[in-house]
Design a protein around this motif. Structure first.
Motif, PDB file in Angstrom:
ATOM      1  N   LYS A   1       0.833  -1.204   0.000  1.00 23.53           N
ATOM      2  CA  LYS A   1       0.000   0.000   0.000  1.00 23.53           C
ATOM      3  C   LYS A   1       0.869   1.256   0.000  1.00 23.53           C
ATOM      4  O   LYS A   1       0.642   2.194  -0.772  1.00 23.53           O
ATOM      5  CB  LYS A   1      -0.911  -0.012   1.226  1.00 23.53           C
ATOM      6  CG  LYS A   1      -1.779   1.228   1.356  1.00 23.53           C
ATOM      7  CD  LYS A   1      -2.629   1.165   2.613  1.00 23.53           C
ATOM      8  CE  LYS A   1      -3.437   2.446   2.800  1.00 23.53           C
ATOM      9  NZ  LYS A   1      -4.234   2.413   4.054  1.00 23.53           N
ATOM     10  N   LEU A   2       1.888   1.295   0.877  1.00 23.97           N
ATOM     11  CA  LEU A   2       2.757   2.455   0.941  1.00 23.97           C
ATOM     12  C   LEU A   2       3.651   2.565  -0.292  1.00 23.97           C
ATOM     13  O   LEU A   2       4.085   3.661  -0.645  1.00 23.97           O
ATOM     14  CB  LEU A   2       3.616   2.412   2.207  1.00 23.97           C
ATOM     15  CG  LEU A   2       2.903   2.765   3.508  1.00 23.97           C
ATOM     16  CD1 LEU A   2       3.867   2.684   4.686  1.00 23.97           C
ATOM     17  CD2 LEU A   2       2.285   4.161   3.434  1.00 23.97           C
ATOM     18  N   LEU A   3       3.916   1.433  -0.934  1.00 17.86           N
ATOM     19  CA  LEU A   3       4.706   1.472  -2.163  1.00 17.86           C
ATOM     20  C   LEU A   3       3.980   2.279  -3.238  1.00 17.86           C
ATOM     21  O   LEU A   3       4.599   3.040  -3.988  1.00 17.86           O
ATOM     22  CB  LEU A   3       4.973   0.042  -2.644  1.00 17.86           C
ATOM     23  CG  LEU A   3       5.833  -0.108  -3.894  1.00 17.86           C
ATOM     24  CD1 LEU A   3       7.230   0.461  -3.655  1.00 17.86           C
ATOM     25  CD2 LEU A   3       5.922  -1.575  -4.311  1.00 17.86           C
ATOM     26  N   GLU A   4       2.673   2.138  -3.300  1.00 21.16           N
ATOM     27  CA  GLU A   4       1.892   2.925  -4.259  1.00 21.16           C
ATOM     28  C   GLU A   4       1.978   4.407  -3.932  1.00 21.16           C
ATOM     29  O   GLU A   4       2.078   5.247  -4.840  1.00 21.16           O
ATOM     30  CB  GLU A   4       0.432   2.457  -4.226  1.00 21.16           C
ATOM     31  CG  GLU A   4       0.222   1.033  -4.729  1.00 21.16           C
ATOM     32  CD  GLU A   4      -1.226   0.604  -4.627  1.00 21.16           C
ATOM     33  OE1 GLU A   4      -2.085   1.461  -4.321  1.00 21.16           O
ATOM     34  OE2 GLU A   4      -1.506  -0.585  -4.848  1.00 21.16           O
ATOM     35  N   VAL A   5       1.927   4.746  -2.638  1.00 22.39           N
ATOM     36  CA  VAL A   5       2.034   6.143  -2.226  1.00 22.39           C
ATOM     37  C   VAL A   5       3.423   6.680  -2.581  1.00 22.39           C
ATOM     38  O   VAL A   5       3.559   7.824  -3.043  1.00 22.39           O
ATOM     39  CB  VAL A   5       1.771   6.294  -0.718  1.00 22.39           C
ATOM     40  CG1 VAL A   5       1.890   7.755  -0.280  1.00 22.39           C
ATOM     41  CG2 VAL A   5       0.401   5.741  -0.350  1.00 22.39           C
ATOM     42  N   TYR A   6       4.457   5.853  -2.357  1.00 19.98           N
ATOM     43  CA  TYR A   6       5.821   6.259  -2.712  1.00 19.98           C
ATOM     44  C   TYR A   6       5.917   6.597  -4.201  1.00 19.98           C
ATOM     45  O   TYR A   6       6.483   7.628  -4.582  1.00 19.98           O
ATOM     46  CB  TYR A   6       6.808   5.147  -2.345  1.00 19.98           C
ATOM     47  CG  TYR A   6       8.099   5.207  -3.134  1.00 19.98           C
ATOM     48  CD1 TYR A   6       9.089   6.132  -2.809  1.00 19.98           C
ATOM     49  CD2 TYR A   6       8.309   4.351  -4.216  1.00 19.98           C
ATOM     50  CE1 TYR A   6      10.263   6.211  -3.551  1.00 19.98           C
ATOM     51  CE2 TYR A   6       9.480   4.412  -4.952  1.00 19.98           C
ATOM     52  CZ  TYR A   6      10.452   5.347  -4.616  1.00 19.98           C
ATOM     53  OH  TYR A   6      11.614   5.418  -5.349  1.00 19.98           O
ATOM     54  N   ARG A   7       5.372   5.738  -5.037  1.00 20.07           N
ATOM     55  CA  ARG A   7       5.471   5.965  -6.483  1.00 20.07           C
ATOM     56  C   ARG A   7       4.739   7.238  -6.895  1.00 20.07           C
ATOM     57  O   ARG A   7       5.171   7.943  -7.816  1.00 20.07           O
ATOM     58  CB  ARG A   7       4.915   4.759  -7.224  1.00 20.07           C
ATOM     59  CG  ARG A   7       5.846   3.552  -7.164  1.00 20.07           C
ATOM     60  CD  ARG A   7       5.211   2.305  -7.693  1.00 20.07           C
ATOM     61  NE  ARG A   7       6.164   1.203  -7.739  1.00 20.07           N
ATOM     62  CZ  ARG A   7       5.830  -0.078  -7.802  1.00 20.07           C
ATOM     63  NH1 ARG A   7       4.550  -0.426  -7.817  1.00 20.07           N
ATOM     64  NH2 ARG A   7       6.759  -1.012  -7.846  1.00 20.07           N
ATOM     65  N   GLU A   8       3.652   7.544  -6.194  1.00 20.62           N
ATOM     66  CA  GLU A   8       2.880   8.734  -6.519  1.00 20.62           C
ATOM     67  C   GLU A   8       3.574  10.005  -6.027  1.00 20.62           C
ATOM     68  O   GLU A   8       3.647  11.006  -6.750  1.00 20.62           O
ATOM     69  CB  GLU A   8       1.495   8.627  -5.884  1.00 20.62           C
ATOM     70  CG  GLU A   8       0.623   9.848  -6.093  1.00 20.62           C
ATOM     71  CD  GLU A   8      -0.688   9.761  -5.323  1.00 20.62           C
ATOM     72  OE1 GLU A   8      -1.305  10.813  -5.104  1.00 20.62           O
ATOM     73  OE2 GLU A   8      -1.078   8.631  -4.930  1.00 20.62           O
ATOM     74  N   LYS A   9       4.110   9.965  -4.796  1.00 22.72           N
ATOM     75  CA  LYS A   9       4.646  11.179  -4.179  1.00 22.72           C
ATOM     76  C   LYS A   9       6.145  11.365  -4.365  1.00 22.72           C
ATOM     77  O   LYS A   9       6.639  12.501  -4.346  1.00 22.72           O
ATOM     78  CB  LYS A   9       4.346  11.175  -2.674  1.00 22.72           C
ATOM     79  CG  LYS A   9       2.884  11.362  -2.317  1.00 22.72           C
ATOM     80  CD  LYS A   9       2.740  11.502  -0.802  1.00 22.72           C
ATOM     81  CE  LYS A   9       1.315  11.834  -0.407  1.00 22.72           C
ATOM     82  NZ  LYS A   9       1.181  12.028   1.066  1.00 22.72           N
ATOM     83  N   ALA A  10       6.889  10.259  -4.520  1.00 18.37           N
ATOM     84  CA  ALA A  10       8.348  10.388  -4.524  1.00 18.37           C
ATOM     85  C   ALA A  10       9.038   9.511  -5.553  1.00 18.37           C
ATOM     86  O   ALA A  10      10.273   9.450  -5.566  1.00 18.37           O
ATOM     87  CB  ALA A  10       8.894  10.060  -3.124  1.00 18.37           C
ATOM     88  N   GLY A  11       8.290   8.828  -6.381  1.00 22.78           N
ATOM     89  CA  GLY A  11       8.892   7.909  -7.333  1.00 22.78           C
ATOM     90  C   GLY A  11       9.759   8.573  -8.383  1.00 22.78           C
ATOM     91  O   GLY A  11      10.526   7.891  -9.077  1.00 22.78           O
ATOM     92  N   PHE A  12       9.668   9.895  -8.497  1.00 25.31           N
ATOM     93  CA  PHE A  12      10.456  10.613  -9.498  1.00 25.31           C
ATOM     94  C   PHE A  12      11.843  11.001  -8.986  1.00 25.31           C
ATOM     95  O   PHE A  12      12.676  11.471  -9.759  1.00 25.31           O
ATOM     96  CB  PHE A  12       9.711  11.877  -9.952  1.00 25.31           C
ATOM     97  CG  PHE A  12       9.308  12.776  -8.822  1.00 25.31           C
ATOM     98  CD1 PHE A  12      10.173  13.747  -8.340  1.00 25.31           C
ATOM     99  CD2 PHE A  12       8.059  12.634  -8.235  1.00 25.31           C
ATOM    100  CE1 PHE A  12       9.799  14.581  -7.298  1.00 25.31           C
ATOM    101  CE2 PHE A  12       7.677  13.462  -7.179  1.00 25.31           C
ATOM    102  CZ  PHE A  12       8.544  14.434  -6.711  1.00 25.31           C
TER     103      PHE A  12
END
Length: 470
Positions: free
Chosen positions: A330-341
């Motif tokens: 679940k947090l991995l999805e948040v990471y990709r959205e907020k900080a994956g760049f």
């Protein structure tokens, strides 16, 4: 009671580990119930036709993990582990292919610095690292000079996952791992993922660098008192925090090992409301000198509430500056959205060298060697401290790279540190690790680190302390 433990005398696992594993399973399944008395180590050894030392090692591991409790003059009893979940064994998905510790001061003149932050760099595998570094550049591979995967190189993440699953019981996939240049960077990244409005509870005392990171990112930080088992769940519930930062395998700086019952209580707290998390900092679990390493809390988690952070700063060297974080899906999805760049903060060349170090077996051999070296230094320190046992309580032994001394005579840590300085010895007070020194601070507690001292220096330093403190 009689305990029938099936053992394989010619099996791959040591006999003490077979005994430990069997009793732990029986407790987790409810076949051995809370308060039930176990056979003594002597009678169990006689029944199994093994040495008493073997059964003692098994019991010590179970006590350390909180499955049983030793009651003086009464025996060993099954401990309270209310609501313990059964950990499902999963095979990690494999793909083909710090506490950051600042350098400690060098001794000036004849000073002896017992810094708890140091590590032994005299035994760093320089030749191996040099060879792997040359191999990494031998083929003029241009790929290493391009930007890599933001989460870190897949090969290194797979190697780290393989190690964590085998050694720490961590259950995840390679995709859930994020590699970063130091734990501070990962905590800042985590702050972005969780949101700065999240209140964070921290053990008091604690690792102050983590506190500084959270505080600088704007999080409300709540110091939570500890008892003999770690962070107090009642005080945690009263704090109003959404996230708890804990070090269950070996709390820094107290050395407390969180038993399985307390771990389950904290998991229950995290599961009571949505968006609650536990940050598990597993900074030095490799260095345990009795029994096997305590399994990671993350392996008990079935709700995705544990965020696992580890580092190679103590197990290899601070300058490697490679740490890793395991997020829930679940947090991995948040990471990709907020900080994956965000680009990876560790160079691809360094990642490739570390990948080879892990995947070719060098890391395991290095750990085994360093564990033996630190155990010898640890035992040398405890032996040298025996003349002070009447004046001090000794805590935190058998794990980590420092021990704690609590003065029985009521002297303050400032007095003890000043007396030590007069003998050209540096020791460190506990008060510097408290977020709020006025709450729960125990006077007269000092830390003595032994990792970056030679054994003859340890003996000489403690001899000086004995003269100045008695």
């Amino acid at each position: 009671m009689e305990l029938l433990v099936p053992i394989e005398t010619h099996g791959k696992k040591p006999i003490y580990e077979q005994i430990y594993t069997y009793i732990r399973k029986e407790i987790r399944r409810g076949n051995l119930r809370e308060g039930e008395r176990l056979p003594s180590t002597r009678s169990l050894a006689e029944n199994l036709k093994v040495s008493r030392c073997t059964t003692q090692m098994a019991y010590e591991q179970l006590v350390a993990e909180g499955y049983i409790e030793a009651r003086p003059c009464r025996g060993n009893y099954v401990a309270h582990i209310g609501g313990l979940v059964r950990m499902e064994q999963r095979t990690p998905v494999l793909m083909q292919m710090d506490r950051e510790i600042p350098d400690t001061k060098k001794n000036v003149g004849d000073w002896i610095d017992f810094s708890p932050r140091g590590i032994d760099l005299d035994h760093f595998p320089y030749n191996t690292w040099r060879k792997l570094s040359k191999n990494a550049l031998a083929d003029d591979n241009k790929e290493y000079f391009h930007s890599g995967t933001p989460q870190g190189e897949p090969g290194l993440r797979t190697a780290i996952l393989t190690y964590l699953h085998a050694a720490r019981g961590v259950n995840a996939t390679e995709e859930q791992i994020i590699i970063g240049a130091g734990s501070e960077y990962l905590l800042m990244l985590l702050s972005l993922i969780l949101g700065q409005e999240k209140g964070i509870a921290m053990e008091n005392p604690t690792y102050k660098q983590a506190y500084r990171v959270f505080y600088s990112q704007g999080h409300p930080v709540y110091p939570v008192g500890m008892d003999a088992f770690g962070m107090n769940p009642e005080k945690l519930s009263q704090s109003g925090a959404n996230v708890a930062y804990i070090m269950p395998a070996h709390q820094y700086p107290t050395g407390v090992i969180m038993p399985v019952g307390r771990r389950q209580e904290l998991l229950n707290w995290a599961g009571e409301e949505p968006e609650r998390y536990l940050i598990e900092d597993d900074y030095d679990s490799e260095f345990r000198y009795k029994g096997k390493p305590i399994p990671a809390l993350q392996g008990m988690d079935r709700e995705g509430t544990v965020i696992y952070i580890g580092t190679f700063s103590k197990s290899i060297a601070p300058a490697i500056r490679v740490s890793y974080m395991v997020l829930s899906e679940k947090l991995l999805e948040v990471y990709r959205e907020k900080a994956g760049f965000y680009a990876s903060t560790v160079s691809r060349i360094d990642q490739h060298i570390l990948y080879q170090f892990l995947s070719q077996g060098y890391f395991e051999r290095h750990l085994n060697r360093m564990r033996g070296i630190y155990r010898s230094k640890h035992d040398t320190l405890l032996a040298a401290l025996r003349p002070l046992e009447q004046d001090f309580e000794i805590h935190g032994e058998n794990a980590g790279l420092h021990i704690l001394l609590t003065d029985r005579r009521g002297r303050t840590e400032e007095e003890l540190m000043e007396l030590a300085k007069n003998s050209q010895v540096l020791v460190y007070g506990m008060s510097s690790y408290y977020i709020d020194p006025l709450k729960g601070h125990r006077p007269g507690v000092v830390l003595i680190g032994f990792a970056n001292r030679k054994e003859e220096e340890i003996i000489r330093g403690v001899q000086r302390l004995t003269k100045s403190w008695r």
